[in-house]
Motif scaffolding. Structure first.
Motif, PDB file in Angstrom:
ATOM      1  N   ALA A 182       0.822  -1.216   0.000  1.00 31.02           N
ATOM      2  CA  ALA A 182       0.000   0.000   0.000  1.00 31.02           C
ATOM      3  C   ALA A 182       0.855   1.265   0.000  1.00 31.02           C
ATOM      4  O   ALA A 182       0.429   2.312  -0.514  1.00 31.02           O
ATOM      5  N   LEU A 183       2.064   1.190   0.540  1.00 33.29           N
ATOM      6  CA  LEU A 183       2.926   2.360   0.652  1.00 33.29           C
ATOM      7  C   LEU A 183       3.969   2.459  -0.453  1.00 33.29           C
ATOM      8  O   LEU A 183       4.373   3.557  -0.843  1.00 33.29           O
ATOM      9  N   SER A 184       4.422   1.317  -0.960  1.00 31.82           N
ATOM     10  CA  SER A 184       5.511   1.306  -1.931  1.00 31.82           C
ATOM     11  C   SER A 184       5.022   1.661  -3.339  1.00 31.82           C
ATOM     12  O   SER A 184       3.957   1.211  -3.753  1.00 31.82           O
ATOM     13  N   PRO A 185       5.799   2.430  -4.085  1.00 32.58           N
ATOM     14  CA  PRO A 185       5.421   2.754  -5.468  1.00 32.58           C
ATOM     15  C   PRO A 185       5.647   1.604  -6.439  1.00 32.58           C
ATOM     16  O   PRO A 185       5.229   1.685  -7.593  1.00 32.58           O
ATOM     17  N   LEU A 186       6.314   0.539  -5.978  1.00 26.41           N
ATOM     18  CA  LEU A 186       6.569  -0.630  -6.810  1.00 26.41           C
ATOM     19  C   LEU A 186       6.143  -1.896  -6.061  1.00 26.41           C
ATOM     20  O   LEU A 186       6.266  -1.951  -4.844  1.00 26.41           O
ATOM     21  N   PRO A 187       5.671  -2.915  -6.785  1.00 27.25           N
ATOM     22  CA  PRO A 187       5.284  -4.162  -6.113  1.00 27.25           C
ATOM     23  C   PRO A 187       6.460  -4.970  -5.602  1.00 27.25           C
ATOM     24  O   PRO A 187       6.302  -5.826  -4.741  1.00 27.25           O
ATOM     25  N   ASP A 188       7.654  -4.699  -6.104  1.00 25.33           N
ATOM     26  CA  ASP A 188       8.870  -5.370  -5.642  1.00 25.33           C
ATOM     27  C   ASP A 188      10.065  -4.537  -6.091  1.00 25.33           C
ATOM     28  O   ASP A 188       9.962  -3.708  -7.012  1.00 25.33           O
ATOM     29  N   GLY A 189      11.194  -4.747  -5.437  1.00 22.80           N
ATOM     30  CA  GLY A 189      12.424  -4.096  -5.866  1.00 22.80           C
ATOM     31  C   GLY A 189      12.628  -2.688  -5.343  1.00 22.80           C
ATOM     32  O   GLY A 189      13.658  -2.074  -5.631  1.00 22.80           O
ATOM     33  N   PHE A 190      11.672  -2.154  -4.572  1.00 23.49           N
ATOM     34  CA  PHE A 190      11.836  -0.791  -4.054  1.00 23.49           C
ATOM     35  C   PHE A 190      12.586  -0.785  -2.727  1.00 23.49           C
ATOM     36  O   PHE A 190      13.349   0.131  -2.446  1.00 23.49           O
ATOM     37  N   LEU A 191      12.377  -1.816  -1.906  1.00 22.54           N
ATOM     38  CA  LEU A 191      13.096  -1.893  -0.641  1.00 22.54           C
ATOM     39  C   LEU A 191      14.583  -2.073  -0.909  1.00 22.54           C
ATOM     40  O   LEU A 191      14.986  -2.922  -1.702  1.00 22.54           O
ATOM     41  N   VAL A 192      15.389  -1.284  -0.245  1.00 19.64           N
ATOM     42  CA  VAL A 192      16.827  -1.264  -0.498  1.00 19.64           C
ATOM     43  C   VAL A 192      17.534  -2.314   0.369  1.00 19.64           C
ATOM     44  O   VAL A 192      17.281  -2.392   1.576  1.00 19.64           O
ATOM     45  N   PRO A 193      18.400  -3.126  -0.233  1.00 19.72           N
ATOM     46  CA  PRO A 193      19.163  -4.101   0.561  1.00 19.72           C
ATOM     47  C   PRO A 193      19.941  -3.400   1.669  1.00 19.72           C
ATOM     48  O   PRO A 193      20.672  -2.442   1.417  1.00 19.72           O
ATOM     49  N   ASN A 194      19.748  -3.885   2.883  1.00 18.70           N
ATOM     50  CA  ASN A 194      20.410  -3.254   4.023  1.00 18.70           C
ATOM     51  C   ASN A 194      20.137  -4.096   5.266  1.00 18.70           C
ATOM     52  O   ASN A 194      19.303  -4.993   5.240  1.00 18.70           O
ATOM     53  N   THR A 195      20.841  -3.796   6.334  1.00 22.37           N
ATOM     54  CA  THR A 195      20.518  -4.375   7.636  1.00 22.37           C
ATOM     55  C   THR A 195      19.776  -3.315   8.431  1.00 22.37           C
ATOM     56  O   THR A 195      20.313  -2.232   8.699  1.00 22.37           O
ATOM     57  N   TYR A 196      18.542  -3.629   8.779  1.00 18.50           N
ATOM     58  CA  TYR A 196      17.676  -2.685   9.480  1.00 18.50           C
ATOM     59  C   TYR A 196      17.546  -3.086  10.944  1.00 18.50           C
ATOM     60  O   TYR A 196      17.352  -4.263  11.251  1.00 18.50           O
ATOM     61  N   LYS A 197      17.643  -2.103  11.830  1.00 17.66           N
ATOM     62  CA  LYS A 197      17.427  -2.348  13.254  1.00 17.66           C
ATOM     63  C   LYS A 197      15.969  -2.039  13.576  1.00 17.66           C
ATOM     64  O   LYS A 197      15.508  -0.923  13.380  1.00 17.66           O
ATOM     65  N   ILE A 198      15.268  -3.048  14.079  1.00 20.11           N
ATOM     66  CA  ILE A 198      13.832  -2.955  14.286  1.00 20.11           C
ATOM     67  C   ILE A 198      13.497  -3.194  15.762  1.00 20.11           C
ATOM     68  O   ILE A 198      13.989  -4.152  16.361  1.00 20.11           O
ATOM     69  N   PRO A 199      12.659  -2.352  16.360  1.00 23.61           N
ATOM     70  CA  PRO A 199      12.279  -2.577  17.761  1.00 23.61           C
ATOM     71  C   PRO A 199      11.300  -3.732  17.906  1.00 23.61           C
ATOM     72  O   PRO A 199      10.404  -3.903  17.081  1.00 23.61           O
ATOM     73  N   LEU A 200      11.480  -4.509  18.942  1.00 22.29           N
ATOM     74  CA  LEU A 200      10.540  -5.578  19.225  1.00 22.29           C
ATOM     75  C   LEU A 200       9.185  -4.974  19.592  1.00 22.29           C
ATOM     76  O   LEU A 200       9.115  -3.947  20.268  1.00 22.29           O
ATOM     77  N   GLY A 201       8.125  -5.598  19.128  1.00 21.74           N
ATOM     78  CA  GLY A 201       6.783  -5.100  19.415  1.00 21.74           C
ATOM     79  C   GLY A 201       6.257  -4.123  18.389  1.00 21.74           C
ATOM     80  O   GLY A 201       5.145  -3.611  18.530  1.00 21.74           O
ATOM     81  N   ILE A 202       7.016  -3.857  17.335  1.00 23.32           N
ATOM     82  CA  ILE A 202       6.558  -2.942  16.300  1.00 23.32           C
ATOM     83  C   ILE A 202       5.375  -3.559  15.557  1.00 23.32           C
ATOM     84  O   ILE A 202       5.288  -4.778  15.398  1.00 23.32           O
ATOM     85  N   SER A 203       4.469  -2.719  15.093  1.00 22.10           N
ATOM     86  CA  SER A 203       3.300  -3.203  14.361  1.00 22.10           C
ATOM     87  C   SER A 203       3.621  -3.371  12.889  1.00 22.10           C
ATOM     88  O   SER A 203       4.626  -2.844  12.387  1.00 22.10           O
ATOM     89  N   GLU A 204       2.773  -4.085  12.181  1.00 16.80           N
ATOM     90  CA  GLU A 204       2.954  -4.265  10.738  1.00 16.80           C
ATOM     91  C   GLU A 204       2.960  -2.927  10.007  1.00 16.80           C
ATOM     92  O   GLU A 204       3.780  -2.702   9.109  1.00 16.80           O
ATOM     93  N   ARG A 205       2.044  -2.043  10.402  1.00 18.77           N
ATOM     94  CA  ARG A 205       1.947  -0.740   9.724  1.00 18.77           C
ATOM     95  C   ARG A 205       3.186   0.116   9.958  1.00 18.77           C
ATOM     96  O   ARG A 205       3.721   0.728   9.026  1.00 18.77           O
ATOM     97  N   HIS A 206       3.651   0.168  11.193  1.00 14.19           N
ATOM     98  CA  HIS A 206       4.826   0.992  11.487  1.00 14.19           C
ATOM     99  C   HIS A 206       6.086   0.428  10.831  1.00 14.19           C
ATOM    100  O   HIS A 206       6.937   1.190  10.364  1.00 14.19           O
ATOM    101  N   LEU A 207       6.198  -0.885  10.792  1.00 12.77           N
ATOM    102  CA  LEU A 207       7.356  -1.497  10.142  1.00 12.77           C
ATOM    103  C   LEU A 207       7.333  -1.213   8.647  1.00 12.77           C
ATOM    104  O   LEU A 207       8.368  -0.879   8.054  1.00 12.77           O
TER     105      LEU A 207
END
Length: 271
Positions: free
Chosen positions: A92-117
């Motif tokens: 719903a947020l990405s302008p492309l169905p695939d390939g828009f997310l950039v390869p990287n190591t992301y630090k994510i907080p535990l307990g994050i929601s699907e929408r916020h992630l």
């Protein structure tokens, strides 16, 4: 400090310019996600936790060549999230169905929601995509950039290593210039098929727009996350007359050829 207070005030938090002195008293604000562990806090408690509390973090890594759905499904499993909801939120947020997310190591907080992630991943990637495009072209033109990503994704799936990428790119452009179909197995490793072997039956039966045996041109959208090396190869391919390549089973590198006869000889030599 002033920037933090202004940021909070602009988002309707009950703070004032005097609060920057209170924040300075508590210490430096933490970077990243902050776990407040409460629904209601006094102004002082809120500002104190800005400086002393930080959420427990975990890391997720998106590698070049991976498809969005496979990556997000793995992330959902790791963080105990709903995979379908996470995929839907990113789409719903990405302008492309695939390939828009950039390869990287992301630090994510535990307990994050699907929408916020989803919001975090897409917006971090948008910033990175714009920066990469501006370094290469001096501008960020989405239409132009997405075409580059589509070619880079094919290169990413096909090349055995980064050194081969400019040669693989040259084959792609040489075939396109001659009106030839790409006929590349890697384009069928889209979506949930990311790690599945491409069989003759699959080639015959897959009627999707990603089947370059069936369709002319490059797939209309990227099929996977791409590396900087693949993007550079798509922008500046090697100069060659190659039209074919096949993987050498011993060296795990590709043999490139200019003619079909030479290509068939390379294939037969491995039997």
């Amino acid at each position: 400090m002033s920037e933090i207070i202004s940021y909070l005030a602009n988002r309707n938090f009950n703070v004032s310019s005097l609060d920057k002195f209170l924040v300075r008293f508590f210490g430096m604000p933490q970077s990243g996600w902050i776990q407040m562990n409460a629904n209601e806090l006094s102004r002082g408690e809120f500002l104190e936790r800005l400086t002393r509390t930080k959420a427990a973090m975990n890391e997720i890594t998106l590698i070049p060549g991976e498809t969005q759905i496979v990556f997000l499904n793995e992330v959902a499993q790791k963080f105990g999230l709903d995979a379908k909801r996470l995929n839907d939120e990113v789409l719903a947020l990405s302008p492309l169905p695939d390939g828009f997310l950039v390869p990287n190591t992301y630090k994510i907080p535990l307990g994050i929601s699907e929408r916020h992630l989803a919001y975090y991943l897409v917006n971090a990637s948008k910033k990175a995509q714009e920066e990469i495009s501006k370094k290469i072209f001096g501008e960020y033109n989405e239409r132009k950039w997405f075409k580059i990503l589509s070619v880079a994704a094919v290169i990413q799936k096909e090349a055995a290593n980064e050194a081969e990428m400019p040669l693989v790119a040259s084959v792609i452009y040489n075939r396109l210039n001659k009106g030839m179909r790409l006929q590349m197995d890697g384009t069928l490793n889209y979506g949930i098929y990311s790690h599945m072997a491409v069989t003759p039956e699959r080639i015959r039966n897959d009627t999707s727009e990603f089947n370059t045996y069936l369709n002319s041109g490059v797939p209309p959208t990227p099929i996977c996350a791409v590396s900087i090396a693949a993007i550079k190869a798509a922008v500046a391919p090697a100069k060659s007359e190659y039209l074919y390549f096949v993987l050498d089973k011993k060296s795990k590198k590709h043999r490139f050829s200019k003619t079909l006869n030479e290509h068939n000889a390379n294939i037969n030599s491995q039997k």
